[in-house]
Design a protein around this motif. Structure first.
Motif, mmCIF file in Angstrom:
data_model
loop_
_atom_site.group_PDB
_atom_site.id
_atom_site.type_symbol
_atom_site.label_atom_id
_atom_site.label_comp_id
_atom_site.label_asym_id
_atom_site.label_seq_id
_atom_site.Cartn_x
_atom_site.Cartn_y
_atom_site.Cartn_z
ATOM 1 N N ARG A 121 -24.502 -37.858 50.931
ATOM 2 C CA ARG A 121 -25.667 -38.715 50.705
ATOM 3 C C ARG A 121 -25.772 -39.075 49.228
ATOM 4 N N SER A 122 -26.395 -40.209 48.957
ATOM 5 C CA SER A 122 -26.573 -40.647 47.576
ATOM 6 C C SER A 122 -27.588 -39.760 46.861
ATOM 7 N N VAL A 123 -27.652 -39.921 45.562
ATOM 8 C CA VAL A 123 -28.626 -39.193 44.757
ATOM 9 C C VAL A 123 -30.044 -39.503 45.241
ATOM 10 N N ARG A 124 -30.329 -40.788 45.503
ATOM 11 C CA ARG A 124 -31.658 -41.155 45.981
ATOM 12 C C ARG A 124 -31.946 -40.499 47.337
ATOM 13 N N GLU A 125 -30.971 -40.503 48.246
ATOM 14 C CA GLU A 125 -31.166 -39.901 49.571
ATOM 15 C C GLU A 125 -31.367 -38.398 49.464
ATOM 16 N N ASN A 126 -30.662 -37.760 48.539
ATOM 17 C CA ASN A 126 -30.875 -36.330 48.327
ATOM 18 C C ASN A 126 -32.281 -36.060 47.803
ATOM 19 N N ALA A 127 -32.725 -36.891 46.866
ATOM 20 C CA ALA A 127 -34.061 -36.701 46.304
ATOM 21 C C ALA A 127 -35.143 -36.911 47.353
ATOM 22 N N ALA A 128 -34.877 -37.773 48.317
ATOM 23 C CA ALA A 128 -35.880 -38.090 49.342
ATOM 24 C C ALA A 128 -35.749 -37.234 50.595
ATOM 25 N N TYR A 129 -34.809 -36.285 50.602
ATOM 26 C CA TYR A 129 -34.469 -35.612 51.862
ATOM 27 C C TYR A 129 -35.652 -34.858 52.471
ATOM 28 N N ALA A 130 -36.405 -34.138 51.667
ATOM 29 C CA ALA A 130 -37.552 -33.389 52.206
ATOM 30 C C ALA A 130 -38.571 -34.344 52.822
ATOM 31 N N LEU A 131 -38.729 -35.516 52.221
ATOM 32 C CA LEU A 131 -39.664 -36.509 52.759
ATOM 33 C C LEU A 131 -39.152 -37.067 54.088
ATOM 34 N N LYS A 132 -37.850 -37.253 54.190
ATOM 35 C CA LYS A 132 -37.258 -37.746 55.434
ATOM 36 C C LYS A 132 -37.492 -36.742 56.562
ATOM 37 N N ILE A 133 -37.314 -35.450 56.254
ATOM 38 C CA ILE A 133 -37.530 -34.404 57.255
ATOM 39 C C ILE A 133 -38.977 -34.416 57.740
ATOM 40 N N ARG A 134 -39.909 -34.725 56.836
ATOM 41 C CA ARG A 134 -41.328 -34.774 57.205
ATOM 42 C C ARG A 134 -41.676 -35.989 58.046
ATOM 43 N N GLY A 135 -40.800 -36.977 58.058
ATOM 44 C CA GLY A 135 -41.101 -38.198 58.788
ATOM 45 C C GLY A 135 -41.826 -39.234 57.966
ATOM 46 N N ALA A 139 -40.218 -46.739 52.927
ATOM 47 C CA ALA A 139 -40.702 -47.308 51.671
ATOM 48 C C ALA A 139 -41.292 -46.221 50.768
ATOM 49 N N GLU A 140 -42.070 -45.309 51.358
ATOM 50 C CA GLU A 140 -42.659 -44.220 50.562
ATOM 51 C C GLU A 140 -41.579 -43.249 50.105
ATOM 52 N N GLN A 141 -40.589 -42.996 50.965
ATOM 53 C CA GLN A 141 -39.467 -42.142 50.547
ATOM 54 C C GLN A 141 -38.834 -42.686 49.275
ATOM 55 N N ARG A 142 -38.520 -43.971 49.313
ATOM 56 C CA ARG A 142 -37.845 -44.579 48.159
ATOM 57 C C ARG A 142 -38.741 -44.546 46.918
ATOM 58 N N GLU A 143 -40.016 -44.855 47.097
ATOM 59 C CA GLU A 143 -40.933 -44.890 45.953
ATOM 60 C C GLU A 143 -41.036 -43.516 45.294
ATOM 61 N N ARG A 144 -41.224 -42.486 46.099
ATOM 62 C CA ARG A 144 -41.403 -41.149 45.532
ATOM 63 C C ARG A 144 -40.092 -40.582 45.004
ATOM 64 N N ALA A 145 -38.986 -40.865 45.691
ATOM 65 C CA ALA A 145 -37.689 -40.413 45.194
ATOM 66 C C ALA A 145 -37.367 -41.075 43.861
ATOM 67 N N ASP A 146 -37.637 -42.363 43.747
ATOM 68 C CA ASP A 146 -37.364 -43.069 42.494
ATOM 69 C C ASP A 146 -38.266 -42.561 41.372
ATOM 70 N N TRP A 147 -39.527 -42.266 41.689
ATOM 71 C CA TRP A 147 -40.408 -41.673 40.665
ATOM 72 C C TRP A 147 -39.833 -40.354 40.180
#
Length: 401
Positions: A121-135, A139-147
């Motif tokens: 997975r990309s760096v962004r996908e790794n950063a967002a992984y916990a959010l993805k698991i939560r469902g 758009a929010e995954q990307r926003e919070r991962a990028d922050w």
């Protein structure tokens, strides 16, 4: 205020004869003797502490001290043999599997020593992984991962794969993943120990900066005393699975609980641990604009001092009144302290500044180094002798000096 994390009597035995090992531990037997008698390992025994909101709490000890077991007991990755862990007043031992997964997803994030990134997975996908698991929505995954990636300085590498990054960068991704999850508690298990010394210092700098901005509640595991002293608001020292001492860095190095702690702390760099606030004293005297110049000069003579801090009505430092300038002012008919009899011959620092950052300022002025708050109000002074005494002191075992 209820602590974010409350640990009471936490104990873990590995092996078949758990009950026998617990009984022997309660009788005061050590780890080696318990293992000899039962074949079981007393990994952690009767550890209790609390962590306040926004505190960076360090658990440290040598290899085999039980610190890595302890951190995994905090989120029930390892089931305790006895004791309780409460998060925001909620006992984790009373949770079923689904509730426990929710706590791990939303309340407690973990940053591992060896990054634990998903290589495909990309760096962004790794950063967002916990959010993805939560469902959480894409758009929010990307926003919070990028922050989070922007916060740790890696947003420009968001599309890279972990194997394209250095070790320090991969650890930043692990930290970004924890930040993006916005969990109540961050558990950090020796997160910097696999890094080269220079990168490790950079990561410590980053964590200090983030903590000053975000005020996260962090439990940080390390075997490095200088790292513990630098980062920790308080430090829990473990030996053979038991608490040896709990206190701030300055408390531990100035009053070690026993020979083990004293030996452990003997080589610590005190200039990086002790701060101006630790060494601060009440000023022997101060003066204010409008005070009679003759009275101030007389008080300086009594105190055998060459100068005194002059404060305004709000306690802010205006400058310094020197004895020779006061004498000249009196000869010129100036009866009270005013800006004509005050000079800027002083230096100041904040209470949280370590000795290494201000030692060069000591002894250069007619008054001791001033300790001020953000508004310039004088909190106290740091005499040069106090610093020399603290740096040369030999700690006495058992907390006495």
């Amino acid at each position: 205020m209820t602590p974010v994390l409350q640990v009471t009597g936490l104990t873990k035995v590995f092996g078949a004869r758990e009950a026998d090992a617990l009984r022997l531990a309660s009788e005061g037997l050590g780890r080696d003797e318990i293992q000899r008698r039962t074949g079981a390992t007393l990994a952690v025994h009767d550890v209790s502490f609390s962590v306040g909101r926004g505190e960076l709490f360090v658990i440290m000890g040598l290899s085999g001290s039980g610190k890595s077991t302890l951190v995994r007991l905090l989120n029930r990755l390892i089931e305790p043999s006895a004791g309780t862990v409460e998060v925001d007043g909620r006992d984790l031992r009373g949770l079923d599997d689904e509730q426990l997964r929710q706590v791990r997803n939303e309340k407690m994030s973990m940053v591992f020593q060896h990054f634990a990134l998903l290589p495909h997975r990309s760096v962004r996908e790794n950063a967002a992984y916990a959010l993805k698991i939560r469902g959480v929505g894409a758009a929010e995954q990307r926003e919070r991962a990028d922050w989070a990636l922007r916060t740790v300085g890696l947003l420009d590498r968001a599309e890279a794969r972990p194997d394209e990054l250095s070790g320090g960068m991969r650890q930043r991704v692990g930290l970004a993943r924890a930040l993006a999850a916005d969990s109540e508690v961050l558990l950090m298990d020796e997160p910097f120990s696999a890094l080269d010394p220079l990168i490790r210092r950079d990561m410590q700098d980053l964590l200090e900066q983030l903590q000053s901005e975000l005020h996260k509640t962090i439990v940080f595991i390390t075997h490095d005393l200088n790292e513990a002293m630098r980062l920790g608001d308080r430090i829990l020292m473990l030996k053979d699975g038991r608490t040896v001492q709990l206190g701030t860095g300055p408390e531990i190095i100035s009053a070690p609980a026993d020979d083990y702690v004293a030996d452990f702390t003997s080589d610590v760099d005190r200039t990086r641990v002790l701060t101006a606030g630790d060494l601060m004293r009440e000023p022997r005297m101060t003066a204010h604009l409008g005070d009679p110049a003759a009275d101030v000069l007389r008080a300086l003579g009594t105190a055998e001092a060459n100068g005194v801090y002059v404060l305004d009505d709000d306690g802010r430092v205006v400058g310094v009144a020197r004895d020779n300038l006061l004498a000249r002012a009196l000869q010129e008919g100036i009866a009270t302290l005013d800006h004509r009899s005050v000079v800027a011959e002083h230096a100041s620092t904040t209470a949280d500044r370590p000795v290494v950052d201000f030692v060069h300022l000591l002894g250069r002025h007619p008054v001791p180094l001033g300790v001020v708050d953000d508004d310039g109000r004088l909190l106290g002074v740091v005499p040069r002798a106090a610093v020399l005494d603290a740096l040369s002191a030999v700690p006495v075992r058992g907390g006495a000096r």
